[in-house]
Design a protein around this motif. Structure first.
Motif, mmCIF file in Angstrom:
data_model
loop_
_atom_site.group_PDB
_atom_site.id
_atom_site.type_symbol
_atom_site.label_atom_id
_atom_site.label_comp_id
_atom_site.label_asym_id
_atom_site.label_seq_id
_atom_site.Cartn_x
_atom_site.Cartn_y
_atom_site.Cartn_z
ATOM 1 N N SER A 26 7.027 4.821 -11.037
ATOM 2 C CA SER A 26 6.329 5.066 -9.770
ATOM 3 C C SER A 26 5.135 4.132 -9.683
ATOM 4 O O SER A 26 4.789 3.438 -10.641
ATOM 5 C CB SER A 26 5.873 6.526 -9.679
ATOM 6 O OG SER A 26 4.920 6.814 -10.696
ATOM 7 N N ARG B 166 1.443 -3.139 -4.605
ATOM 8 C CA ARG B 166 0.261 -4.005 -4.571
ATOM 9 C C ARG B 166 0.541 -5.337 -3.881
ATOM 10 O O ARG B 166 -0.361 -5.923 -3.273
ATOM 11 C CB ARG B 166 -0.234 -4.266 -5.994
ATOM 12 C CG ARG B 166 -0.776 -3.032 -6.680
ATOM 13 C CD ARG B 166 -1.470 -3.366 -7.975
ATOM 14 N NE ARG B 166 -0.526 -3.729 -9.031
ATOM 15 C CZ ARG B 166 -0.364 -4.945 -9.501
ATOM 16 N NH1 ARG B 166 -1.051 -5.953 -8.985
ATOM 17 N NH2 ARG B 166 0.495 -5.196 -10.462
ATOM 18 N N GLY C 291 3.553 -3.390 -8.654
ATOM 19 C CA GLY C 291 2.808 -2.142 -8.551
ATOM 20 C C GLY C 291 3.414 -0.982 -9.314
ATOM 21 O O GLY C 291 2.772 0.059 -9.465
ATOM 22 N N GLY D 190 0.797 -1.222 0.000
ATOM 23 C CA GLY D 190 0.000 0.000 0.000
ATOM 24 C C GLY D 190 0.827 1.269 0.000
ATOM 25 O O GLY D 190 0.268 2.356 -0.188
ATOM 26 N N ASP D 191 2.153 1.170 0.194
ATOM 27 C CA ASP D 191 3.000 2.362 0.193
ATOM 28 C C ASP D 191 3.129 2.908 -1.223
ATOM 29 O O ASP D 191 3.178 2.152 -2.206
ATOM 30 C CB ASP D 191 4.391 2.031 0.736
ATOM 31 C CG ASP D 191 4.385 1.815 2.242
ATOM 32 O OD1 ASP D 191 3.408 2.241 2.881
ATOM 33 O OD2 ASP D 191 5.349 1.217 2.770
ATOM 34 N N ALA D 192 3.204 4.229 -1.339
ATOM 35 C CA ALA D 192 3.502 4.888 -2.615
ATOM 36 C C ALA D 192 5.013 4.926 -2.780
ATOM 37 O O ALA D 192 5.733 5.356 -1.878
ATOM 38 C CB ALA D 192 2.920 6.293 -2.644
ATOM 39 N N HIS E 14 2.272 10.140 -0.872
ATOM 40 C CA HIS E 14 1.106 9.629 -1.586
ATOM 41 C C HIS E 14 1.493 9.361 -3.040
ATOM 42 O O HIS E 14 2.567 9.769 -3.523
ATOM 43 C CB HIS E 14 -0.080 10.605 -1.513
ATOM 44 C CG HIS E 14 0.298 12.028 -1.789
ATOM 45 N ND1 HIS E 14 0.506 12.520 -3.059
ATOM 46 C CD2 HIS E 14 0.537 13.061 -0.939
ATOM 47 C CE1 HIS E 14 0.835 13.792 -2.993
ATOM 48 N NE2 HIS E 14 0.859 14.154 -1.715
ATOM 49 N N GLU E 15 0.606 8.688 -3.744
ATOM 50 C CA GLU E 15 0.898 8.242 -5.101
ATOM 51 C C GLU E 15 1.028 9.405 -6.072
ATOM 52 O O GLU E 15 1.806 9.344 -7.028
ATOM 53 C CB GLU E 15 -0.200 7.280 -5.561
ATOM 54 C CG GLU E 15 0.149 6.504 -6.819
ATOM 55 C CD GLU E 15 -0.892 5.450 -7.146
ATOM 56 O OE1 GLU E 15 -0.745 4.788 -8.192
ATOM 57 O OE2 GLU E 15 -1.844 5.301 -6.360
ATOM 58 N N LYS F 11 2.102 2.181 -6.655
ATOM 59 C CA LYS F 11 1.661 1.822 -5.315
ATOM 60 C C LYS F 11 1.918 0.328 -5.119
ATOM 61 O O LYS F 11 1.579 -0.487 -5.980
ATOM 62 C CB LYS F 11 0.174 2.135 -5.149
ATOM 63 C CG LYS F 11 -0.353 1.949 -3.749
ATOM 64 C CD LYS F 11 -1.813 2.362 -3.679
ATOM 65 C CE LYS F 11 -2.360 2.230 -2.261
ATOM 66 N NZ LYS F 11 -3.781 2.636 -2.187
#
Length: 671
Positions: A357, A361, A384, A348-350, A400-401, A359
């Protein structure tokens, strides 16, 4: 009127005025201020004009600009006008626009012209500057050491790692040669050790250097029956450049011709003195196939880690670490292998790495099992990313993403400007066009290159770049990670290119399209097979070498003028053979005065195919009648010899042919 005291006593005019037109009111502020106000305004305007006309001192000192800087940005950095830069570029024979990206050479030349010092910063320079984190001692926790296995080809690096992991990796490598960086972990007495396996083939220098930079300890594997080899010395250089301690593992001690003392002496000459000889280098004698002394090797690794290194990291910070390898998986998309240096990476980390780039998954450990997080010192596979990130890039977690995508786009733009600047060097100017016409056009072998992982593509580019020749060259128009697609075939068809796949295969649609378009697809699993065939393809593009071979000489003894033919030379063949339709030079007093061919060759009244040494003949030259007695007619022929290798060809001088066979009976008979 008395009842309405608030109303005005004058009559109210209509809004449109008496004629129904609107009134225009002009307010002149200058007239209200009078003459003094206008004079003050004029003085302030003149002072402002004078201040604009006064020259501003140009900045001095060194200037740092990014690679691929535009003309406009360079003018702002140097404090000169855009027109001045364009004028300098025109003086160098190149027309530049205000938005054009300049090559590094052009920037340095412009800086020299204006007597300024310019430092060009590349995108790769940002990665070479390590980030420094200041963490409190209470936040630091022990992490496993990262160990890189290095050494020469076929000295048993992967087999040794197999023995440590008790798995079989070497069977899956093409030709038994490691062509990727694999990251694994082993456990000894409850303590984990992270291993990186690097290729030993000479083509993978960049991958070995990358493995040395991200490691804590380097294991140098040397075969007991082979000793120190070229890639062994190169691995020592990489480890020393990275400043990491070296532990030597002498492998294959079970083979009959093993000579441990010779290995120790050769390594001692390289500066690796064993502890038994009074040095500081740890030596372990192992056998990967027989599983001998592996625990001793692991113990020495932990000993070096505890004695010489401070292996602690902050697991609570945002995760960061280098990308070891990346590839494009058919079912899962872009997959990147990351070695976490600091922080904890969670699902879940960006995350951002270079121009890629996304996220996170999913996370997978070295066994292929799904995990929820990865702590410092652990290798992990990440799903991801929007594209495979470049190997060696630093990956880090951001808030954030959207921020990750913004950072990746800026990085991609910078890399694109650098590529444009590199391409601009290949532009055509009048001078370069003239030189190309003089030297002959250079033929390009266009290639679309696809590989399974980023590191392999990087190694292939380096190997293809080593193939240099003045007549032919390799031009890689596109590289990518993943299988061969229809887009690759379309690009190759439009560019007349060859599609090369390294450890990847074309899809059924791509193969069908290649058959329709006539595009050649070549797939390889071993790198030296690829480079050998590319060299053979370049050899086929080389123009044949033309050589001249002298057939014979004839001396003009008499001249006969025939009105409908011209001048016929009565000659005596002095050396070699004179053949009909052969090329011939007319030599007078040692100087060549004409070059033509023999139109007719006769022995008395009969046509002859050839006349050999010692016989007389009549020769009629094509288009030349100004012959004199005593002229020498030198007959020769031009041969084309096909090239067999990429060595620069040297044109062979004209060689005198050996005396031909005796003439035919009909030509030898005298009237």
């Amino acid at each position: 009127m008395a009842d309405e005291p608030n109303k005005p006593s004058r009559p109210i005019r209509p809004r449109g005025g008496p004629s129904g037109r609107k009134r225009r009111v002009v307010i002149d502020g200058g007239n209200s201020r009078g003459r003094d106000g206008r004079q003050a305004r004029d003085r302030s305007a003149s002072q402002e004009t004078q201040s604009r006309q006064q020259p501003v001192a140009a900045p001095t000192g060194p200037v740092t600009v990014p690679s691929g800087v535009s003309v406009k940005d360079l003018s702002a950095a140097l404090g000169i006008t855009v027109a001045q830069i364009i004028k300098i570029m025109m003086g160098l024979g190149e027309m530049a626009t205000i938005t054009q990206s300049l090559s590094d050479e052009s920037v340095l030349l412009i800086a020299t012209e204006v007597d300024r010092e310019v430092v060009i910063k590349h995108a790769a320079d940002d990665d070479s500057e390590p980030e420094v984190f200041e963490d409190a001692d209470d936040d630091l926790a022990a992490r496993p050491p990262v160990v890189t296995i290095m050494g020469h080809v076929d000295h048993g690096k992967t087999t040794l790692l197999d023995a440590i992991r008790e798995t079989s990796v070497v069977d899956t490598e093409a030709g038994g040669i490691t062509q990727h960086i694999g990251a694994y972990q082993a456990v000894l007495d409850g303590r984990r050790i992270t291993f990186l396996d690097t290729p030993g083939h000479e083509a993978f220098t960049a991958m070995r250097a990358r493995g040395a930079k991200i490691t804590d300890i380097a294991i140098l594997v040397v075969a007991a029956d082979d000793g120190v080899m070229p890639q062994t010395r190169e691995s020592i250089s990489h480890a020393r450049a990275a400043g990491v301690p070296i532990v030597v593992a002498v492998n294959k001690i079970d083979v009959p011709n093993a000579n441990l003392d010779r290995v120790r002496s050769e390594l001692a000459t390289e500066g690796l003195q064993p502890e038994e000889w009074g040095g500081t280098t740890q030596f372990a004698e192992v056998s990967a196939k027989q599983r001998l002394n592996l625990d001793e090797l692991l113990e020495k690794l932990l000993l070096v880690a505890d004695a010489e290194l401070d292996l602690r990291a902050n697991p609570s910070a945002e995760a960061s670490g280098p990308i070891i390898e990346s590839r494009l998986d058919v079912g899962r998309g872009p997959v990147a292998t990351m070695l976490v240096h600091r922080g904890t990476l969670r699902v879940g980390d960006a995350i951002v790495a270079g121009d890629a780039s996304g996220k996170v998954r999913a996370l997978y450990d070295y066994k292929g099992e799904k995990v929820k997080e990865a702590r410092p010192g652990e290798p992990v596979e990440i799903l991801g990313f929007d594209r495979p990130p470049p190997a060696g890039e630093l990956a880090r977690v951001v808030e954030h993403e959207r921020l990750a995508k913004d950072i990746a786009q800026k990085r991609a733009g910078r890399l694109r400007r650098e590529q444009l600047a590199q391409r601009s060097k290949r532009g055509v100017s009048l001078e370069s066009l003239f030189s190309q016409l003089q030297e002959g056009v250079v033929q390009d072998l266009n290639i679309v290159l696809k590989g399974d992982v980023q590191g392999s593509v990087e190694a292939l580019l380096g190997e293809l770049g080593k193939i240099q020749h003045s007549e032919v060259r390799v031009n890689v128009i596109h590289t990518g990670v993943g299988g061969i697609t229809e887009n690759d075939i379309n690009l190759a068809s439009a560019s007349n290119a060859l599609v090369i796949g390294f450890n990847v295969r074309p899809s059924a649609e791509a193969r069908a399209l290649a058959d329709r378009e006539g595009v050649d697809i070549r797939t390889y699993r071993v790198i030296y097979q690829l480079t050998d065939e590319i060299q053979q393809a370049l050899v086929g593009m080389l123009t044949p070498v033309q050589t001249e071979e002298t057939m014979g000489e004839a001396e003009v003894r008499a001249l006969f003028k025939v009105s409908r033919l011209g001048t016929i030379a009565g000659c005596m063949v002095t050396t070699g053979t004179i053949r009909r339709n052969a090329q011939v030079r007319v030599v007078r007093d040692g100087t060549e005065i004409y070059d033509t061919s023999i139109s007719q060759l006769k022995r008395f009244k009969d046509d002859a195919r050839e006349v050999t040494e010692g016989f007389e003949c009549g020769i009629l030259l094509e288009g030349y009648n100004d012959l004199k007695e005593g002229d020498i007619l030198e007959a020769y022929e031009t041969k084309q010899i096909e090239r067999t290798d990429l060595a620069e060809a040297v044109r062979a001088p004209a060689a005198v042919a050996e005396t031909a066979e005796p003439p035919a009976e009909e030509d030898a008979e005298e009237a």
